[in-house]
Design an enzyme around this catalytic site. Structure first.
Site, short mmCIF file in Angstrom:
data_model
loop_
_atom_site.label_atom_id
_atom_site.label_comp_id
_atom_site.label_asym_id
_atom_site.label_seq_id
_atom_site.Cartn_x
_atom_site.Cartn_y
_atom_site.Cartn_z
N GLU A 1 -29.27 21.84 -61.67
CA GLU A 1 -28.20 21.32 -60.82
C GLU A 1 -28.65 21.16 -59.38
O GLU A 1 -28.21 20.24 -58.68
CB GLU A 1 -26.96 22.22 -60.91
CG GLU A 1 -26.35 22.33 -62.29
CD GLU A 1 -26.01 21.00 -62.94
OE1 GLU A 1 -25.82 20.00 -62.19
OE2 GLU A 1 -25.93 20.93 -64.17
N HIS B 1 -30.20 17.74 -59.00
CA HIS B 1 -29.19 16.72 -58.69
C HIS B 1 -28.75 16.80 -57.24
O HIS B 1 -28.62 15.78 -56.55
CB HIS B 1 -27.96 16.92 -59.59
CG HIS B 1 -28.15 16.56 -61.02
ND1 HIS B 1 -28.59 15.32 -61.42
CD2 HIS B 1 -27.93 17.27 -62.16
CE1 HIS B 1 -28.64 15.28 -62.74
NE2 HIS B 1 -28.25 16.45 -63.21
N HIS C 1 -31.32 15.59 -54.70
CA HIS C 1 -31.39 14.13 -54.82
C HIS C 1 -30.23 13.49 -54.06
O HIS C 1 -30.41 12.57 -53.25
CB HIS C 1 -31.34 13.74 -56.30
CG HIS C 1 -31.66 12.30 -56.56
ND1 HIS C 1 -31.62 11.74 -57.81
CD2 HIS C 1 -32.02 11.28 -55.73
CE1 HIS C 1 -31.95 10.47 -57.75
NE2 HIS C 1 -32.20 10.16 -56.49
#
Length: 601
Positions: A388, A391, A394
Site C-alpha cells: 500500500e 501505491h 506513487h
C-alpha cells in the site's frame, strides 16, 4: 481471542489524521454547501466554446471544481470506512457521492462539445499557452475522434448502456447473492461453511478431505448452472463485440485496449512469452507434488502451503523497520516520504468494530495519501503495508509533480509501484533472515504470488481472447465448448504433474473478471513490469532507482502508460520484461530447492 475495540477506543496516534483535509465535520459541511452553489456554472460554457480562451476557461473551471469535489468525497469515504456502522458518516458519504454524480452529469456536455470542434482548429488552439496543461488530454481525445459517433448515435449508445449491462448485472447478482453452496466436510465429519469468501481459505487447509469437499461442492454447483452461465457470459461478450463494431474498431480487444492506448502486441507478447516459459510452471507443480508427498496432485492441492505451518509473527513496530530498511535502495527522498507517512498519521492501523475490512491506499489531489489497514501481527501484513505504501508513494510523487488532470494513472500501471515495493522487501528479507524455515515461507509466498498473478492471469487472458474471437467469427459459446476450451488451457498451464477431473473445466463460470472486458491481462503485465524494474534497481543501483522515480512515479498520466513504462526501463511491447520476470521466478524456485535441501525437508 482478543476483543475488538470500538472506534472511540482507538488511540489517536494509531489513526489517520483527516484534519489535513477538513479541520472538522463542520468545515466539510461548509465546503459541501459552497460547492453545491457552483452547480450551474457549466451553463456558461454550453454552446459557447468558440476559442482557445473559452475552452481553457471551461477546462480550468471544471478542474477546479473536480479537485474540491474529490477532496469532499475522500474525506467522507474515509470517515465512513473507519466505522461503517456510524450512520452519520454513511449519510455523509452518500451525499458526497451524489454531489459528485451531479457535477459529472452537469459537465458531461464538455467532451462531446470539444469533439464537435474541427480537428485542425482544435490543434491550432492547443498551441495556446493557457491550454498547455490540457494539451495531452486534448491529444488523446483527438486520437479517438474516428471512433466517436454522431450526436444522435452517441445518445442512443448512452441510452442503451443499462440494457447492455444486463448480462453482467445478472451474473453479479447470481454469483454474489443467489448462489449458495453445500457445506464442506473435513476428515472428522465436521461441517465448514462454503462461500465465495471462504473457498480459498478452505483450499489452504492441511486437511485434504476438507480441500476436496470444498472443491467438489463449489464446482458441482457451478456445473448445475453451466448452461445459464454460458448464456450470461455469451451476452457480455456480445456486448463487447457490438460496442467495438459500432465504433469502428477492428475487434473487441482493439476497443478495450485502446482505452489506455495499449498496443495489442503487448497482449500477444505476454501470452507468447508466458507460453514459452510454461516449463517453469510445470517444474513448480512437480515440486508441489513432491513436497506434499502425494501420489496424485489434484487441483484442490494447488493452494495449500508447500511447507508446514511456520510461526512468523511481526508487530507493527517491527514491520516499519523491515519496510524502511528494504526500501533503502530507492534513496533518501523515497524513504523520507514513507517516514513522513508513518510519523504524520497517513495510516489507520488497527481493526475496530465497524471498520471496513482489508487494506487500501486512498487520497486525492491536494491531500496526502491515506492507508487503511486492519493490522494483525504477522508477516503477511508487513507485505500488505509495504504494498500500500507503494501505491501511496506513487500517488504522492504524481500529485506533487503534475497538475490534477494529469496526476492520476491508468489501471495498466496501477499495480507496478506496489508490487515493486514488495519485490524489494522480499529480496531484503531473504538476505537478512537467519531462520531458513522463515525464508522458505517467504519464498513459498513469492512463488504463489507469481503463479497467481502471472501464470494464472495469463491463462485467463488466453481464455478471454479465445471466446471473443469465436464470437467475432460467428461461433456460439456453449457450456460444453467453454468447458472444453478452459479445460485444455488448465491442463496446458499446470502440466502433467496434476491429475485432472471434470470439475475444474467449469471454473470459467466462477471468474467475474471475464465480465470486465479485457481487464485481467493487466495483473500479469503489472506484476511482470514490477519484477523487471525491481531486478534492475537491485542490480544496477541508484541511477536506475532515480530513473524509476523520475520517469515513472512522477509522471502520472502525462504520457501514454506504455511510454511511461518504457522511459522507466520496461518496454512492454517486447518480450524482455516478461522474460526478466520469468528469470526472477526461476531464481526463486532454485533458492527454494536449495533451502529445502539445507533444512532437510
Amino acid at each position: 481471542m482478543a476483543k475488538v475495540i470500538t472506534r472511540d477506543e482507538q488511540q489517536t496516534e494509531n489513526t489517520w489524521d483527516l484534519t489535513t483535509i477538513f479541520e472538522s465535520d463542520e468545515a466539510f459541511e461548509q465546503k459541501y454547501k459552497a460547492l453545491g452553489e457552483r452547480l450551474g456554472e457549466e451553463e456558461k460554457f454550453k454552446g459557447s466554446i468558440d476559442s482557445a480562451d473559452s475552452l481553457a476557461e471551461a477546462l480550468e473551471t471544471e478542474r477546479e471544481i473536480d479537485i474540491e469535489v474529490s477532496k469532499l468525497y475522500v474525506y467522507a469515504h474515509l470517515k465512513h470506512d473507519q466505522d461503517t456502522s456510524d450512520d452519520t458518516y454513511s449519510a455523509m458519504e452518500s451525499k458526497a457521492r451524489t454531489l459528485a454524480v451531479k457535477f459529472s452529469t452537469a459537465w458531461s456536455f464538455l467532451v462531446p462539445e470539444i469533439m464537435n470542434i474541427d480537428e485542425s482548429e482544435l490543434k491550432s488552439w492547443m498551441e495556446d499557452g493557457r491550454l498547455s496543461e490540457f494539451a495531452f488530454d486534448l491529444e488523446k481525445l483527438n486520437a479517438k475522434r474516428a471512433h466517436v459517433l454522431s450526436d444522435k448515435e452517441e445518445k442512443l449508445m448512452a441510452q442503451a448502456g443499462e440494457v447492455l449491462s444486463g448480462p453482467s448485472s445478472t451474473y453479479g447478482m447470481f454469483n454474489n447473492a443467489d448462489l449458495e453452496f453445500p457445506d464442506a466436510v473435513d476428515s472428522e465429519g465436521n461441517e465448514h461453511t462454503l462461500t465465495q469468501g471462504t473457498y480459498i481459505d478452505l483450499l489452504k487447509s492441511p486437511d485434504r478431505e476438507l480441500r476436496r469437499s470444498a472443491y467438489e461442492n463449489l464446482y458441482a454447483k457451478y456445473g448445475d448452472f453451466k448452461n445459464t452461465l454460458s448464456q450470461t457470459l455469451q451476452g457480455v461478450v456480445n456486448t463487447h463485440v457490438f460496442q467495438a463494431q459500432a465504433r469502428g474498431y477492428d475487434s473487441a480487444r482493439h476497443h478495450a485496449l485502446s482505452n489506455n492506448f495499449i498496443p495489442e502486441k503487448v497482449y500477444d507478447q505476454l501470452v507468447e512469452t508466458v507460453n514459452r516459459n510454461l516449463h517453469l510452471m510445470h517444474r513448480y507443480t512437480e515440486l508441489r507434488k513432491r513436497l506434499l508427498g502425494l501420489d496424485e496432485l489434484r487441483m484442490y492441492d494447488v493452494y495449500v502451503p508447500m511447507v508446514g505451518d511456520i510461526d512468523f509473527e511481526m508487530s507493527y513496530e517491527e514491520a516499519k523497520e523491515w519496510m524502511l530498511k528494504s526500501l533503502e535502495p530507492m534513496g533518501e527522498e523515497y524513504v523520507g516520504i514513507i517516514r513522513e507517512g508513518l510519523e504524520n498519521r497517513w495510516v489507520d492501523i488497527y481493526e475496530n468494530k465497524g471498520k471496513r475490512s482489508g487494506a487500501y491506499s486512498s487520497g486525492t489531489y491536494g491531500t496526502n495519501p491515506f492507508i487503511l489497514m486492519n493490522w494483525q501481527d504477522n508477516v503477511n501484513n508487513l507485505f500488505t503495508l509495504t504494498h500500500e505504501f507503494g501505491h501511496s508513494v506513487h500517488s504522492y510523487y504524481s500529485r506533487q509533480n503534475q497538475p490534477s488532470n494529469l496526476s492520476g494513472y491508468s489501471i495498466f500501471v496501477a499495480e507496478v509501484a506496489s508490487n515493486f515495493n514488495e519485490a524489494l522487501l522480499a529480496d531484503y528479507m531473504f538476505k537478512n533472515l537467519e531462520d531458513n524455515r522463515k525464508k522458505l515461507y517467504l519464498l513459498n509466498e513469492q512463488l504463489e504470488g507469481f503463479k497467481g498473478s502471472v501464470f494464472r492471469q495469463t491463462m485467463f487472458a488466453e481464455f478471454e481472447h479465445k471466446i471473443h474471437s469465436m464470437k467475432e467469427a460467428g461461433e456460439p459459446l456453449t457450456a460444453g465448448g467453454l468447458n472444453e476450451i478452459y479445460g485444455e488451457l488448465n491442463r496446458k498451464y499446470f502440466g502433467d504433474a496434476v491429475e485432472y477431473d471434470d470439475y475444474i473445466d467449469v471454473e470459467w463460470a466462477r471468474i467475474p473478471h471475464f465480465y470486465m472486458n479485457y481487464y485481467v491481462y493487466q495483473y500479469s503485465t503489472g506484476y511482470a513490469a514490477a519484477a523487471s524494474l525491481s531486478k534492475q534497481v537491485l542490480e544496477e543501483g541508484s541511477e536506475t532507482a532515480e530513473r524509476y522515480v523520475r520517469e515513472f512515479l512522477k509522471k502520472g498520466s502525462s504520457d501514454y502508460p506504455i511510454e511511461v513504462l518504457k522511459n522507466a526501463g520496461v518496454d512492454m511491447t517486447t518480450s524482455e520484461p516478461v522474460e526478466n520476470a520469468m528469470k526472477v521466478f526461476e531464481s526463486q524456485l532454485d533458492q527454494f530447492e536449495v533451502l529445502l535441501e539445507e533444512t532437510g525437508l
